[in-house]
Design an enzyme around this catalytic site. Structure first.
Site, PDB file in Angstrom:
ATOM      1  N   HIS A 286      48.078  73.181 -39.003  1.00 36.73           N
ATOM      2  CA  HIS A 286      49.519  73.136 -39.604  1.00 36.73           C
ATOM      3  C   HIS A 286      50.123  74.483 -39.425  1.00 36.73           C
ATOM      4  O   HIS A 286      50.876  74.561 -40.247  1.00 36.73           O
ATOM      5  CB  HIS A 286      49.424  72.319 -40.762  1.00 36.73           C
ATOM      6  CG  HIS A 286      48.550  71.092 -40.744  1.00 36.73           C
ATOM      7  ND1 HIS A 286      49.215  69.866 -40.195  1.00 36.73           N
ATOM      8  CD2 HIS A 286      47.302  70.853 -41.037  1.00 36.73           C
ATOM      9  CE1 HIS A 286      48.198  68.957 -40.486  1.00 36.73           C
ATOM     10  NE2 HIS A 286      47.224  69.530 -40.926  1.00 36.73           N
TER      11      HIS A 286
ATOM     12  N   SER B  11      66.708  95.093 -26.248  1.00 37.93           N
ATOM     13  CA  SER B  11      67.915  94.575 -26.638  1.00 37.93           C
ATOM     14  C   SER B  11      69.055  95.348 -26.463  1.00 37.93           C
ATOM     15  O   SER B  11      68.882  96.659 -26.319  1.00 37.93           O
ATOM     16  CB  SER B  11      67.963  94.274 -28.184  1.00 37.93           C
ATOM     17  OG  SER B  11      69.504  94.047 -28.763  1.00 37.93           O
TER      18      SER B  11
ATOM     19  N   LYS C 138      64.242  96.744 -30.729  1.00 35.93           N
ATOM     20  CA  LYS C 138      63.675  95.513 -30.284  1.00 35.93           C
ATOM     21  C   LYS C 138      62.598  95.643 -29.090  1.00 35.93           C
ATOM     22  O   LYS C 138      62.932  96.372 -28.222  1.00 35.93           O
ATOM     23  CB  LYS C 138      64.701  94.504 -29.889  1.00 35.93           C
ATOM     24  CG  LYS C 138      65.412  93.843 -30.865  1.00 35.93           C
ATOM     25  CD  LYS C 138      64.846  93.352 -32.044  1.00 35.93           C
ATOM     26  CE  LYS C 138      64.343  92.054 -31.670  1.00 35.93           C
ATOM     27  NZ  LYS C 138      65.452  90.916 -31.047  1.00 35.93           N
TER      28      LYS C 138
ATOM     29  N   GLU D 142      58.229  83.808 -23.538  1.00 32.01           N
ATOM     30  CA  GLU D 142      59.491  82.967 -23.656  1.00 32.01           C
ATOM     31  C   GLU D 142      59.749  82.290 -22.661  1.00 32.01           C
ATOM     32  O   GLU D 142      60.093  80.961 -22.521  1.00 32.01           O
ATOM     33  CB  GLU D 142      60.496  83.763 -24.295  1.00 32.01           C
ATOM     34  CG  GLU D 142      60.127  84.329 -25.648  1.00 32.01           C
ATOM     35  CD  GLU D 142      61.345  85.172 -26.248  1.00 32.01           C
ATOM     36  OE1 GLU D 142      61.416  85.635 -27.521  1.00 32.01           O
ATOM     37  OE2 GLU D 142      62.485  85.500 -25.659  1.00 32.01           O
TER      38      GLU D 142
END
Length: 458
Positions: free
Chosen positions: A158, A279, A285, A292
């Protein structure tokens, strides 16, 4: 007039220009050229062997097809939309090159069994390549498991801290998934690896062809047994798309883990700069774009499976033009799976671990609570009673801001007089991990055994 079409004999009006463009498949099926030429050469050899066409025609056909192959690979072959597909483009060019003999190539076959052959040949080649990429990925996982044997991290259920596990054990979990993917691809190969050529349009042919000879030339272990099914079957493509969907699901799950582990909150791993981007506005970043994107591409592979299932769901026997829609989902899935596997194998190989951070996280969240319960069971307490005792101890820790290893013996005794001074040694991270020695468990000796078994199996 439609006389310029190889099938145009019974037509008295030209094909509408937009219809011609709408129905043509050459823009995407031209990638089948190698398989189409290979199949045609085998078919020509069989026609010559059987005396269906003269030997000199057979030789001219084979020579012409080999020249066309060289032209296509040199980029000098002009594909024509008006000729619809790869089959007609090659046959028309062949006849242009060698004359009347080129018109004999199509004896005893149809575009229906020809395209069924081409797709099987193409998919067979691609599946073998995908299997090699799966091997590369599992090799990367195995190297990471060997390199970091003994590194402890938290295991989750979980997405909540559950029990400590070895990082190597985690890597081998994904290795198991990809090994199953390889097995599914190998199973798919078994069912697609039958020669459909010779089925004709749907009913076979009146010519004395030798299908078994063609199968031998093209390395098919068997021929299909029903002409209707041979030209209308796309189960092999659906099976591949299904296996690919499961494979991409595994890559997507792994991607999610890598994305989470890369966050500043987790800081378990760092991916190589080569697989990340920055970024345009935030200089600090480092975005895990590759996992992704793989996670995102999983959806298109699922969509390709559903698309072909929908195409096939209501088709009567035998061939229908709807089936032209099998190729783009198939080609897109092949490209997506190959690209995802290739980049994943390299990315995993260059992944760096934050071992200290993993260990610290593994020690939090009361991860050794089950070990306390097991300790009490070994002291004679029934498991359900032990579970309740530990649950109360955890609640006490939450209220006092402590963790289980921080409790003094007198605090433990308040929950059960069976707890003795050896409790501390029983609930270290190493003790927790290495106590799990059942087959498939996370104990270091079992993980080492599993690594050895996998290597020996190769």
């Amino acid at each position: 007039m439609a006389k310029d079409k190889l099938w145009g004999g019974r037509f008295s009006q030209p094909t509408d220009v937009f219809v011609e463009e709408f129905t043509a498949s050459i823009d995407f099926d031209k990638r089948l050229y190698r398989q189409d030429i290979r199949g045609s050469i085998a078919h020509a050899r069989m026609l010559g062997k059987q005396g269906i066409i003269p030997q000199e025609d057979m030789e001219a056909i084979i020579g012409g097809l080999q020249d066309i192959l060289r032209q296509i690979e040199a980029g000098t072959f002009d594909f024509s939309v008006s000729l619809e597909d790869i089959h007609m483009n090659i046959e028309a060019r062949l006849t242009e090159k060698i004359g009347e003999a080129g018109k004999r190539l199509h004896t005893g076959r149809s575009r229906n069994d020809q395209v069924a052959l081409d797709i099987r040949l193409y998919l067979r080649d691609e599946i073998n390549e995908i299997i090699s990429y799966l091997d590369r990925l599992t090799d990367s996982l195995l190297r990471q498991a060997e390199k970091h044997l003994g590194v402890i991290m938290p295991g989750y259920t979980h997405l909540q801290t559950a029990q400590p596990v070895l990082f190597s054990h985690y890597m081998l979990a994904y290795l198991e998934m990809f090994r199953r993917d390889k097995g599914r691809m190998e199973d798919c190969l078994k069912r697609l690896n039958a020669l459909p050529l010779g089925a004709g349009a749907l009913a076979g042919t009146t010519f004395p062809i030798d299908r078994e000879y063609v199968a031998e030339l093209l390395e098919f272990p068997e021929v299909t047994r029903n002409s209707l099914d041979s030209v209308s079957d796309r189960d092999f493509a659906l099976e591949f798309l299904s296996a690919s969907s499961i494979l991409m699901m595994h890559l997507s799950r792994f991607s999610e883990e890598l994305i989470i582990w890369s966050t500043s909150e987790f800081r378990f791993i760092e991916l190589s700069d080569a697989f990340c981007t920055g970024s345009s506005i935030m200089p600090q970043k480092k975005n895990p774009d590759v996992p992704e994107l793989v996670r995102g591409k999983t959806g298109r592979v699922y969509g390709n499976l559903v698309a072909l299932l929908t195409v096939m769901k209501a088709l009567p026997l035998a061939y229908n033009k709807d089936m032209q829609e099998d190729k783009e989902p198939l080609f897109d899935t092949i490209d997506t799976v190959k690209g995802s596997l290739k980049i994943f194998a390299d990315m995993i190989g260059g992944m760096r671990l934050n071992v200290e951070r993993m260990r610290a996280a593994a020690g939090g969240g009361f991860s050794t609570a089950t070990d306390v319960a097991d300790y009490l069971v070994r002291k004679g307490l029934p498991f359900r009673d032990a579970h309740e005792v530990v649950g109360k101890a955890v609640q006490y820790c939450i209220e006092t801001g402590k963790d289980l290893p921080e409790l003094a013996l007198d605090e433990w005794k308040a929950f059960s007089d069976r707890i003795e001074g050896d409790i501390g040694a029983a609930i270290t991270l190493e003790a927790s991990v290495n106590a799990r020695k059942s087959t498939g468990g996370t104990a270091q000796e079992k993980v080492q055994e599993e690594i050895g078994r996998i290597k020996a199996g190769r």
